[in-house]
Enzyme design. Structure first.
Site, PDB file in Angstrom:
ATOM      1  CG  HIS A 142      -1.682   1.290   1.420  1.00  0.00           C
ATOM      2  ND1 HIS A 142      -2.752   1.648   0.626  1.00  0.00           N
ATOM      3  CD2 HIS A 142      -1.518   2.305   2.306  1.00  0.00           C
ATOM      4  CE1 HIS A 142      -3.221   2.824   1.029  1.00  0.00           C
ATOM      5  NE2 HIS A 142      -2.492   3.240   2.047  1.00  0.00           N
ATOM      6  CG  ASP A 241      -8.293   4.738   8.431  1.00  0.00           C
ATOM      7  OD1 ASP A 241      -9.057   5.576   8.950  1.00  0.00           O
ATOM      8  OD2 ASP A 241      -7.130   4.994   8.086  1.00  0.00           O
ATOM      9  CE  LYS A 261      -6.014   8.315   6.040  1.00  0.00           C
ATOM     10  NZ  LYS A 261      -6.331   6.915   5.720  1.00  0.00           N
ATOM     11  CB  THR A 368      -4.207   0.362   3.515  1.00  0.00           C
ATOM     12  OG1 THR A 368      -4.872   1.528   3.967  1.00  0.00           O
ATOM     13  CG2 THR A 368      -5.038  -0.331   2.445  1.00  0.00           C
TER      14      THR A 368
HETATM   15 MN    MN Z   1      -5.385   3.859   7.571  1.00  0.00          MN
END
Ligand code: MN
Length: 440
Positions: A142, A241, A261, A368
Site C-alpha cells: 500500500h 479506516d 479520516k 492498509t
Molecule cells: Mn489507515
C-alpha cells in the site's frame, strides 16, 4: 507465544450444531464481544456458531471456578477494558473453561444451553471503551502503490524500512460494524482550481486493515521490550479506516491525516484472541535483500519466527444496482496480513518506546494491507490507480470511489492443514449521502 492445547484440537466439536463447520465461529475460535438483547443492558458474550454464550448468565449458574471465574466476572461487564487488561493467563483460563462448557461432550450442557442466545436476536456493540486509537502504515505494498501515485521515482520515503510509521487517530468516531457512514463534507481543492471549496467528498474510499486491542498497558515513561510485546496484545478485529481522498490530498501536509479520516472508522465487533490465532502464526515475511535490519529494540528472534499471521482478508461491495438485480456483492480484493512489513509486536514496542503509555482497550490499526497486485488492493485509490481505471460490476455499474448506498464488507479467515478454519465475522458499513450543505 501462545501454546497449543485441547481447545485447538481439530476433532473438537460443539453441541451447538451451527458451530460445527461454521466459517467464522467454530468452537476453536471463541471470540469475545459486547452484545445486547432487546432492552437488556450491554454485556460480554462469546460467539459460538450462530449463537452467543452469555457470560453473565453463566456466572449466575455457577459455571466458573478459580481464575476462569475471575476472568468471567470482568468479561461479563458492559465493556471489555478490564478483561483485556487481565492478560494472557486469564484469557487462557476463560477460553479453556468455555471450550469445555460448549464441547459436544459437555457435562453441563443443560445449564449452558440456558446461557445461549440466537445471534440474530442480539445487537453487537464496540467491545471496549477505546481510549486512544493509533493507525500505523505497515502494509508495504500500500505504501508503495500510494507513493508511486505521488512520487513515481521515489515511492517509499527513506524512513519507511527503519521505523513503523503511524499517527494518532480519533477514538470518538470508531463505530461498530453495521453502523451507517455519513459521507463527509469537507474542504477540497482540485489541482487546477484556484481556490478550495467546501462540500461532499467525491473520492470516498475504504482502507482494509486489522485492528489490534491492547491488553495490559505500560506505565508512562516505561517502554515495552520487544520480547514482552506479545503479552500486551489482547486480540484482533477488522478495521475499515474510511478515507476521503480529496479532503486528504488537500489537508495532509505538513501534519498528516485529519478530517479525511476522523469522520468514521468501523471495526468488526468480535475480538479474536491471540490464542485462537496461535495455530496460524507464521514467520515474518523476509525483508528484501539490501533492506536494513530492524534496530535492536525492534528485533526479537521469536517475533521474527512466529510474529506474523497468515490471515486472508477480503473486501466486497454491495451496491444498489447489484441488489436491485439480485446479484451477489462484488469482491474487490483478496489480501493477507503477511504483507505487513512490521509485526504487531514491533508496532506495540515502537509505540511505547518513547515512553507513551498504552492502556487496556486502546486500538491500533495496521494501516492498509494490500498485496503486490491490483487484485489484492486494500483501497479503491489503489484498485482504480488513483481514480483513473474504473471497476466494472456485473450490474453494469462502475466505481472509481464509493457512491451513496454502497455497503463495504470486510471478512477474514485463517486456514492451515490440520486445523479448523476460523474467521473474524464481518466489518460492514453503508454509505449515506452527505448532509446537505451550501457549497462554497
Ligand atoms: Mn489507515
Amino acid at each position: 507465544m501462545s501454546i497449543l492445547d485441547e481447545t485447538h484440537a481439530p476433532k473438537l466439536r460443539s453441541f451447538v450444531a451451527t458451530a460445527n463447520g461454521h466459517p467464522d465461529f467454530p468452537i476453536q475460535n471463541l471470540p469475545i464481544g459486547i452484545f445486547s438483547r432487546g432492552r437488556a443492558e450491554r454485556r460480554g458474550g462469546i460467539a459460538i456458531g450462530d449463537a452467543i454464550f452469555d457470560i453473565g448468565l453463566a456466572l449466575q449458574s455457577d459455571l466458573f471456578q478459580g481464575e476462569a471465574q475471575e476472568a468471567a466476572e470482568t468479561a461479563a461487564a458492559s465493556e471489555l477494558n478490564a478483561f483485556l487488561g487481565l492478560g494472557t493467563s486469564a484469557r487462557i483460563a476463560l477460553r479453556r473453561r468455555v471450550s469445555a462448557l460448549l464441547a459436544a461432550d459437555s457435562s453441563e450442557r443443560p445449564q449452558v444451553e440456558a446461557c445461549l442466545h440466537q445471534s440474530s436476536d442480539c445487537a453487537m456493540h464496540l467491545p471496549a471503551r477505546i481510549g486512544d486509537y493509533t493507525d500505523f502504515y505497515v502494509g508495504i505494498h500500500h505504501a508503495m502503490h500510494v507513493g508511486q501515485l505521488f512520487r513515481p521515482d521515489n515511492p517509499l520515503l527513506p524512513n519507511y524500512k527503519h521505523v513503523p510509521i503511524g499517527y494518532h487517530g480519533r477514538a470518538s468516531s470508531i463505530l461498530a460494524s453495521g453502523t451507517a457512514i455519513r459521507r463527509p463534507n469537507g474542504q477540497t481543492k482540485t489541482p487546477d482550481a484556484e481556490a478550495p471549496t467546501y462540500g461532499p467528498s467525491r473520492r470516498l474510499d475504504y482502507e482494509l486493515e486489522i485492528g489490534v486491542f491492547v491488553g495490559p498497558g505500560n506505565a508512562l515513561g516505561e517502554p515495552i521490550a520487544i520480547g514482552d510485546a506479545a503479552e500486551h496484545i489482547a486480540g484482533f478485529c477488522l478495521l475499515n479506516d474510511w478515507s476521503a481522498r480529496d479532503i486528504q490530498a488537500w489537508e495532509y501536509q505538513p501534519l498528516g491525516p485529519f478530517l479525511a479520516k476522523n469522520f468514521a472508522s468501523t471495526i468488526s465487533p468480535w475480538v479474536v484472541s491471540p490464542e485462537a490465532l496461535a495455530p496460524f502464526r507464521i514467520a515474518q515475511t523476509p525483508r528484501e535483500e539490501g533492506d536494513p535490519q530492524p534496530l535492536p529494540y525492534l528485533f526479537d528472534e521469536q517475533d521474527q519466527r512466529q510474529g506474523a499471521i497468515d490471515l486472508e482478508l477480503e473486501v466486497a461491495v454491495m451496491t444498489e444496482g447489484l441488489s436491485r438485480k439480485g446479484l451477489p456483492p462484488h469482491r474487490l480484493a483478496l489480501s493477507n496480513t503477511r504483507h505487513m512489513y512490521w509485526t504487531v509486536a514491533q508496532m506495540i514496542t515502537h509505540h511505547a518506546s518513547g515512553g507513551c503509555n498504552l492502556q487496556p482497550g486502546d486500538l491500533l490499526g495496521s494501516g492498509t494491507i494490500s498485496g503486490p497486485d491490483l487484485a489484492a488492493a486494500g483501497s479503491l485509490l489503489e484498485a482504480t490507480e488513483g481514480g483513473k481505471s474504473p471497476i466494472r460490476l456485473a450490474s453494469g455499474e462502475e466505481r472509481l470511489f464509493l457512491e451513496d448506498g454502497d455497503e463495504v464488507v470486510f471478512t477474514a479467515r485463517v486456514r492451515r492443514d490440520g486445523y479448523v478454519t476460523i474467521g473474524f465475522g464481518s466489518c460492514r458499513g453503508k454509505v449515506l449521502p452527505a448532509l446537505h450543505t451550501l457549497r462554497s
